[in-house]
Write a protein that holds these residues in place. Structure first.
Motif, mmCIF file in Angstrom:
data_model
loop_
_atom_site.group_PDB
_atom_site.id
_atom_site.type_symbol
_atom_site.label_atom_id
_atom_site.label_comp_id
_atom_site.label_asym_id
_atom_site.label_seq_id
_atom_site.Cartn_x
_atom_site.Cartn_y
_atom_site.Cartn_z
ATOM 1 N N GLU A 7 31.122 -24.856 -27.238
ATOM 2 C CA GLU A 7 31.414 -26.034 -26.423
ATOM 3 C C GLU A 7 30.700 -26.041 -25.073
ATOM 4 O OE1 GLU A 7 35.660 -27.843 -27.887
ATOM 5 O OE2 GLU A 7 35.678 -26.584 -26.107
ATOM 6 N N VAL A 38 35.348 -29.373 -22.848
ATOM 7 C CA VAL A 38 35.850 -28.202 -23.583
ATOM 8 C C VAL A 38 37.232 -28.500 -24.187
ATOM 9 C CG1 VAL A 38 34.490 -26.420 -22.416
ATOM 10 C CG2 VAL A 38 36.637 -27.215 -21.379
ATOM 11 N N ALA A 63 33.298 -33.022 -27.795
ATOM 12 C CA ALA A 63 32.714 -31.691 -27.604
ATOM 13 C C ALA A 63 31.297 -31.706 -28.165
ATOM 14 C CB ALA A 63 33.560 -30.638 -28.312
ATOM 15 N N THR A 90 34.554 -20.714 -29.958
ATOM 16 C CA THR A 90 34.756 -22.083 -29.482
ATOM 17 C C THR A 90 34.162 -22.263 -28.096
ATOM 18 O OG1 THR A 90 36.771 -22.322 -30.802
ATOM 19 C CG2 THR A 90 36.473 -23.860 -28.978
#
Length: 455
Positions: free
Chosen positions: A73, A160, A6, A69
């Motif tokens: 990402e 991801v 990532a 997140t």
């Protein structure tokens, strides 16, 4: 490669490395999904719907973690990532409320004393999903598939991996039994083998045209049900009587939300010549007012593209279009410094045969094409191998509806930007794929429409 990496597209820095699933792990996941399928299918639909209600609550509780997140990402703005999580929760609640009615037997009069369609799950479905909406793309297939009684395996985009892990965790936290939803951290080279496995009964892919052809071929060879939602080059048709201020405001939203990395984004702005100069002038002003920056910052309008190679490809399309005669009005050069930033870009005088017209531009680039009149605008809109969505902008909604019917696409909107909605079927035609997601049609894609005839 033994790891999935990532990378933060706003900085280019590595965030984390995740181990890939090995062959033994994949075999165990396939076996567990197959063994879980009969029990899950046998549970009352009300119980499966209750899990979706619980899933909506889990999503809302984890909203900030999930959104952060996603932003870190793949680069979408944090405010948009939060909205994506909310949309997933809303879809869970929609299907929990309305889905059980869609799964009732459909009675049909015939020469039998009783005849009907029993809607039954296929078994295990593989989802091959992209990075641009890392939660919504997976949820809009996983929600109806699991409610229908299928188990789901997710092969997510390799950039991801954290989002993919979150997806499995939220299903587990909502009380779904082990094996009903499983993340498979594998590479693309594993997909064909998974599709051909006898324990997998169907596959859905959202992604590029090339990926769709590969998955469609594998599914056809294995005689498996498949749904493909591929690229788009949506036309945004502006008629001479349109409210320009409102239309330009929506044009900016339709092209530049999610950093322009949206399959249903408005990409080709086909404008009647009588108002084209005024439209371009206002569009330019609105585009140049957009703020480029850190996607975690609430004041940012445009974040980075998800990967550096995507930025290079987009810039190549802009360069080739300008070389072929398009006029560069705004933007057009990658930004210096850290991260994969590309400025909001406006091209005018774009014609068929140019990259910005013929190809899908997956990023913040808007291409304006001038049409003689409404008929010519529709002709230009349909001069594309893609057919995902399109929109018509006019002061006359009756005329707009008539023109929308002539658009060669799966989703046609009048005075609104193209969007997905759990209540409406979503999908494309031509090289944008086949099959439908969402609504009643979406839940049917991975069901056996079993005819039962009783004498």
């Amino acid at each position: 490669m033994t790891e999935l990496t990532a990378i933060n597209p706003a900085t280019g820095e590595t965030l984390a490395r995740y181990p890939r699933m090995d062959r033994d792990g994949l075999e165990a996941a396939l076996a567990r999904a197959a063994s879980a399928a009969p029990d899950w299918a046998a549970r009352p639909v009300a119980e499966r719907a209750a899990r979706l209600h619980d899933l909506a609550g889990v999503l809302r509780d984890a909203r900030e973690t999930l959104a952060t997140t996603a932003t870190r990402e793949m680069g979408k703005r944090l405010v948009e990532a939060r909205a994506e999580v909310d949309k997933c929760a809303n879809a869970c609640e929609y299907y929990a409320e309305h889905g059980p009615d869609l799964l009732q037997d459909t009675m049909i009069a015939s020469d039998a004393s009783r005849s009907f369609i029993a809607w039954q799950p296929l078994g295990t479905v593989l989802l091959v999903m992209p990075w641009n909406f890392p939660y919504w793309q997976a949820f809009r297939q996983a929600i109806p598939a699991t409610l229908a009684g299928n188990t789901v395996l997710l092969k997510h985009a390799s950039n991801v991996p954290g989002c993919a892990e979150h997806l499995e965790r939220v299903f587990t936290a909502a009380g779904f039994p082990e094996g009903v939803f499983r993340n498979l951290p594998v590479g693309s080279d594993a997909v064909e083998g998974i599709i051909s496995d006898r324990r997998v009964q169907g596959v859905s892919l959202t992604g590029s045209e090339g990926a769709g052809r590969a998955v469609g071929a594998a599914a056809g060879k294995a005689l498996k049900s498949s749904v493909l939602e591929l690229g788009g080059s949506d036309a945004f048709v502006v008629l001479a009587d349109a409210d320009l201020d409102h239309t330009v405001e929506q044009a900016v939203r339709g092209r530049f939300q999610n950093n322009g990395e949206t399959c249903i984004a408005a990409k080709r702005f086909i404008v009647e010549e009588a108002i084209a100069d005024a439209f371009v002038e206002r569009f330019q002003a609105a585009i140049e007012a957009l703020v480029i920056g850190d996607p975690m910052d609430e004041g940012t309008n445009i974040g980075p593209l998800a990967r550096d190679d995507l930025r290079s490809e987009l810039h190549d399309q802009v360069t080739r279009s300008v070389a072929a005669g398009a006029r560069l009005v705004a933007g057009g050069e990658p930004l210096d410094g850290a991260g994969y930033f590309y400025p909001p870009t406006l091209l005018d005088a774009v014609e068929p045969g140019m990259a910005a017209f013929d190809e899908e531009t997956f990023g913040p680039v808007a291409a304006v094409t001038r049409a003689r009149d409404a008929d010519h605008a529709i002709e230009l809109a349909n001069r594309s191998r893609f057919g995902l969505g399109g929109s018509v902008w006019t002061a006359d909604p009756v005329r707009g509806e008539a023109l929308a019917r002539r658009l060669e696409c799966g989703c046609a909107f009048v005075n609104g930007i193209v969007k997905s909605d759990p209540r409406l079927p979503f999908g494309g035609v031509k090289d944008s794929g086949y099959g439908r997601e969402l609504s009643e049609l979406g839940i049917r894609e991975f069901q056996n429409a079993k005819t039962i005839w009783v004498g």
